[in-house]
Design an enzyme around this catalytic site. Structure first.
Site, mmCIF file in Angstrom:
data_model
loop_
_atom_site.group_PDB
_atom_site.id
_atom_site.type_symbol
_atom_site.label_atom_id
_atom_site.label_comp_id
_atom_site.label_asym_id
_atom_site.label_seq_id
_atom_site.Cartn_x
_atom_site.Cartn_y
_atom_site.Cartn_z
ATOM 1 N N HIS A 1 0.876 -1.235 -0.126
ATOM 2 C CA HIS A 1 -0.091 0.016 -0.075
ATOM 3 C C HIS A 1 0.885 1.233 0.083
ATOM 4 C CE1 HIS A 1 0.853 -1.111 4.077
ATOM 5 N NE2 HIS A 1 0.809 0.177 4.412
ATOM 6 N N HIS B 1 0.788 5.107 1.165
ATOM 7 C CA HIS B 1 0.403 6.237 1.861
ATOM 8 C C HIS B 1 0.113 7.553 1.298
ATOM 9 C CE1 HIS B 1 0.616 4.150 6.091
ATOM 10 N NE2 HIS B 1 1.501 3.574 5.340
#
Ligand code: AMP
Length: 141
Positions: A99, A101
């Site tokens: 992922h 941010h």
């Protein structure tokens, strides 16, 4: 992955504050934001880190991260935006599903960058550069 918390969010088994979804990727707000509007962008396919993610999956995820970065910056009125991406425990990774941010930043928000240090010698710079270059040369493109 049955036990991965982000896979559970992707399957709809755990709630999230979704901001965007398509058939390949999902973006939602981080539950513990550095600044309000801090978002996470991830592929739906489970890959633990950036290093083991196929290039095509990564490319789609980065493209979405760019779109989300623009939307986060404009939607929150931020002065800047950081993209962060942690790999492995030593680098602060807590959830082992790739992922990015997307963090809105405001002048004077007090969130500081990490401190750099000086190399001990010119030789040390050359030694570490050589080791990394050698690895790059032996990688499959
Ligand atoms: P990392 O250290 O890069 O693995 O970051 C994982 C991030 O996921 C942290 O910033 C957490 O606050 C966030 N997080 C963990 N669980 C959830 C959740 N259920 N919903 C939203 N964000 C989450």
């Amino acid at each position: 992955m049955t036990d991965c918390i982000f896979c559970k969010i992707i399957r709809g088994e755990i709630p999230c504050t979704k901001i965007y979804e398509n058939h390949k990727a999902l973006a939602f707000l981080d539950i513990n934001p550095i600044n309000n509007g801090h978002a996470l962008v991830m592929p739906k396919e489970h890959h633990e880190t950036l290093l083991d993610t196929p290039d095509e999956v990564l490319a789609e995820t980065v493209k979405l991260a760019k779109r989300v970065a623009k939307a986060v910056k404009e939607g929150t009125g931020a002065d800047g935006v950081n993209l962060g991406q942690n790999n492995f425990r030593a680098a602060g990774q807590l959830v082992f599903h790739l992922h990015f941010h997307v963090i809105p930043r405001f002048e004077g928000d007090g969130f500081h960058h990490w401190q750099g240090h000086k190399y001990a010698s010119a030789q040390q710079v050359q030694d570490v550069a050589k080791k990394i270059r050698e690895k790059l040369e032996t990688q499959n493109e």
